[in-house]
Design a protein around this motif. Sequence first.
Motif, PDB file in Angstrom:
ATOM      1  N   ALA A   1      26.223  -0.130   0.538  1.00  0.00           N
ATOM      2  CA  ALA A   1      26.856  -0.886  -0.547  1.00  0.00           C
ATOM      3  C   ALA A   1      25.860  -1.184  -1.662  1.00  0.00           C
ATOM      4  O   ALA A   1      26.189  -1.080  -2.844  1.00  0.00           O
ATOM      5  N   ILE A   2      24.633  -1.546  -1.286  1.00  0.00           N
ATOM      6  CA  ILE A   2      23.597  -1.814  -2.297  1.00  0.00           C
ATOM      7  C   ILE A   2      23.285  -0.546  -3.088  1.00  0.00           C
ATOM      8  O   ILE A   2      23.219  -0.556  -4.321  1.00  0.00           O
ATOM      9  N   LEU A   3      23.101   0.568  -2.378  1.00  0.00           N
ATOM     10  CA  LEU A   3      22.759   1.823  -3.052  1.00  0.00           C
ATOM     11  C   LEU A   3      23.884   2.274  -3.975  1.00  0.00           C
ATOM     12  O   LEU A   3      23.640   2.833  -5.041  1.00  0.00           O
ATOM     13  N   ARG A   4      25.114   1.998  -3.558  1.00  0.00           N
ATOM     14  CA  ARG A   4      26.250   2.375  -4.403  1.00  0.00           C
ATOM     15  C   ARG A   4      26.249   1.553  -5.684  1.00  0.00           C
ATOM     16  O   ARG A   4      26.545   2.064  -6.760  1.00  0.00           O
ATOM     17  N   ARG A   5      25.906   0.270  -5.561  1.00  0.00           N
ATOM     18  CA  ARG A   5      25.848  -0.587  -6.752  1.00  0.00           C
ATOM     19  C   ARG A   5      24.757  -0.117  -7.702  1.00  0.00           C
ATOM     20  O   ARG A   5      24.899  -0.207  -8.918  1.00  0.00           O
ATOM     21  N   TYR A   6      23.661   0.363  -7.151  1.00  0.00           N
ATOM     22  CA  TYR A   6      22.562   0.866  -7.974  1.00  0.00           C
ATOM     23  C   TYR A   6      22.757   2.324  -8.368  1.00  0.00           C
ATOM     24  O   TYR A   6      21.914   2.916  -9.012  1.00  0.00           O
TER      25      TYR A   6
ATOM     26  N   ARG B   1      10.105  -6.299  -6.365  1.00  0.00           N
ATOM     27  CA  ARG B   1      10.966  -6.266  -7.547  1.00  0.00           C
ATOM     28  C   ARG B   1      10.152  -6.148  -8.829  1.00  0.00           C
ATOM     29  O   ARG B   1      10.549  -5.461  -9.770  1.00  0.00           O
ATOM     30  N   SER B   2       8.996  -6.818  -8.871  1.00  0.00           N
ATOM     31  CA  SER B   2       8.188  -6.791 -10.093  1.00  0.00           C
ATOM     32  C   SER B   2       7.383  -5.506 -10.230  1.00  0.00           C
ATOM     33  O   SER B   2       7.206  -4.988 -11.338  1.00  0.00           O
ATOM     34  N   GLU B   3       6.905  -4.951  -9.100  1.00  0.00           N
ATOM     35  CA  GLU B   3       6.037  -3.778  -9.161  1.00  0.00           C
ATOM     36  C   GLU B   3       6.789  -2.454  -9.052  1.00  0.00           C
ATOM     37  O   GLU B   3       6.337  -1.439  -9.580  1.00  0.00           O
ATOM     38  N   ALA B   4       7.929  -2.447  -8.340  1.00  0.00           N
ATOM     39  CA  ALA B   4       8.643  -1.183  -8.133  1.00  0.00           C
ATOM     40  C   ALA B   4      10.093  -1.223  -8.600  1.00  0.00           C
ATOM     41  O   ALA B   4      10.718  -0.189  -8.761  1.00  0.00           O
ATOM     42  N   ASP B   5      10.634  -2.438  -8.802  1.00  0.00           N
ATOM     43  CA  ASP B   5      12.017  -2.611  -9.247  1.00  0.00           C
ATOM     44  C   ASP B   5      12.996  -1.868  -8.349  1.00  0.00           C
ATOM     45  O   ASP B   5      13.866  -1.133  -8.818  1.00  0.00           O
ATOM     46  N   ILE B   6      12.841  -2.055  -7.032  1.00  0.00           N
ATOM     47  CA  ILE B   6      13.767  -1.443  -6.079  1.00  0.00           C
ATOM     48  C   ILE B   6      14.620  -2.531  -5.439  1.00  0.00           C
ATOM     49  O   ILE B   6      14.187  -3.680  -5.325  1.00  0.00           O
TER      50      ILE B   6
ATOM     51  N   GLU C   1       0.832  -1.204   0.000  1.00  0.00           N
ATOM     52  CA  GLU C   1       0.000   0.000   0.000  1.00  0.00           C
ATOM     53  C   GLU C   1       0.866   1.254   0.000  1.00  0.00           C
ATOM     54  O   GLU C   1       0.523   2.258  -0.639  1.00  0.00           O
ATOM     55  N   LYS C   2       2.001   1.192   0.722  1.00  0.00           N
ATOM     56  CA  LYS C   2       2.898   2.352   0.795  1.00  0.00           C
ATOM     57  C   LYS C   2       3.456   2.707  -0.579  1.00  0.00           C
ATOM     58  O   LYS C   2       3.745   3.870  -0.862  1.00  0.00           O
ATOM     59  N   LEU C   3       3.612   1.696  -1.440  1.00  0.00           N
ATOM     60  CA  LEU C   3       4.160   1.936  -2.774  1.00  0.00           C
ATOM     61  C   LEU C   3       3.253   2.840  -3.601  1.00  0.00           C
ATOM     62  O   LEU C   3       3.716   3.541  -4.503  1.00  0.00           O
ATOM     63  N   ASP C   4       1.949   2.800  -3.297  1.00  0.00           N
ATOM     64  CA  ASP C   4       1.009   3.658  -4.025  1.00  0.00           C
ATOM     65  C   ASP C   4       1.148   5.120  -3.613  1.00  0.00           C
ATOM     66  O   ASP C   4       0.734   6.020  -4.343  1.00  0.00           O
ATOM     67  N   GLU C   5       1.734   5.350  -2.426  1.00  0.00           N
ATOM     68  CA  GLU C   5       1.874   6.713  -1.897  1.00  0.00           C
ATOM     69  C   GLU C   5       3.217   7.329  -2.257  1.00  0.00           C
ATOM     70  O   GLU C   5       3.305   8.502  -2.591  1.00  0.00           O
ATOM     71  N   GLN C   6       4.287   6.544  -2.176  1.00  0.00           N
ATOM     72  CA  GLN C   6       5.621   7.046  -2.496  1.00  0.00           C
ATOM     73  C   GLN C   6       6.552   5.882  -2.822  1.00  0.00           C
ATOM     74  O   GLN C   6       6.374   4.783  -2.303  1.00  0.00           O
ATOM     75  N   LEU C   7       7.515   6.147  -3.685  1.00  0.00           N
ATOM     76  CA  LEU C   7       8.428   5.098  -4.132  1.00  0.00           C
ATOM     77  C   LEU C   7       9.745   5.183  -3.358  1.00  0.00           C
ATOM     78  O   LEU C   7      10.465   6.177  -3.463  1.00  0.00           O
ATOM     79  N   PRO C   8      10.078   4.155  -2.573  1.00  0.00           N
ATOM     80  CA  PRO C   8      11.349   4.166  -1.838  1.00  0.00           C
ATOM     81  C   PRO C   8      12.523   3.836  -2.750  1.00  0.00           C
ATOM     82  O   PRO C   8      12.336   3.315  -3.856  1.00  0.00           O
ATOM     83  N   ASP C   9      13.723   4.124  -2.277  1.00  0.00           N
ATOM     84  CA  ASP C   9      14.936   3.798  -3.033  1.00  0.00           C
ATOM     85  C   ASP C   9      15.426   2.390  -2.733  1.00  0.00           C
ATOM     86  O   ASP C   9      16.178   1.812  -3.504  1.00  0.00           O
ATOM     87  N   LEU C  10      14.984   1.848  -1.577  1.00  0.00           N
ATOM     88  CA  LEU C  10      15.416   0.516  -1.159  1.00  0.00           C
ATOM     89  C   LEU C  10      14.432   0.006  -0.114  1.00  0.00           C
ATOM     90  O   LEU C  10      13.791   0.798   0.590  1.00  0.00           O
ATOM     91  N   ALA C  11      14.315  -1.313   0.025  1.00  0.00           N
ATOM     92  CA  ALA C  11      13.451  -1.907   1.051  1.00  0.00           C
ATOM     93  C   ALA C  11      14.258  -2.850   1.935  1.00  0.00           C
ATOM     94  O   ALA C  11      15.094  -3.612   1.441  1.00  0.00           O
ATOM     95  N   VAL C  12      14.020  -2.761   3.242  1.00  0.00           N
ATOM     96  CA  VAL C  12      14.573  -3.698   4.216  1.00  0.00           C
ATOM     97  C   VAL C  12      13.401  -4.552   4.693  1.00  0.00           C
ATOM     98  O   VAL C  12      12.450  -4.035   5.285  1.00  0.00           O
TER      99      VAL C  12
END
Length: 224
Positions: A113-118, A67-72, A38-49
Amino acid sequence: MKILVVDDDPNILELVNIHLSQAGYEVIKAANGALALEKLDEQLPDLAVVDVMMPGMDGFELTKRLRSEADIPVLLLTAKGELEDKEKGFLAGSDDYVVKPFEPRELLFRINAILRRYDKAVDVLIQAGPLRINRQSYEVSIGKKVLLLPLKEFELLSVLASKPNQVFERDFLIERVWGFDYEGDEQTLNVHIKRLRDKLEGLPEGIHITTVRGVGYKLEVAGT
């Protein structure tokens, strides 16, 4: 930068929230997979934990959906450390895996490290009041004045300017600028902060680096 944290344990959720917020991230909290989507409909994060063991939709299924809906990118948290679970997480599309109980500092290192790779660590263009940083041309300008900075000073200023008036922990700055495997001491950071201060000191626009004792540094920009 926005990070979605999904865990049905309120204590873990708040622990991760505190440390990520202190490191300069904006945290979006969700107690389960359905709320996370539901949160994805409000704002798109850069990464998910994402916690693995959750009622209803588990972390593996949520990872596939994210991964399929937001590709984060997704980092999984779990109490299990078996190879089979790690394999299942990576097959679901996760980028990394941290086993509970974990050190908050390790979590931050792995996120960075993940954000740097992306290549999502900071924006190409950073504006902090009159300070403008172009990470593509490596130019720093304030009004008509252009500052020439060595690479590490440039990277350090870029991180500080990405969140004006936000305190960044010393360990976070060291990892972001010098890397996860940096084996030097904090004196290197102190020296670079001093050099940046000297270069900003003579500018009339009210931009300076402040020490927050026991925590780290922040770039104070008047009017932001």
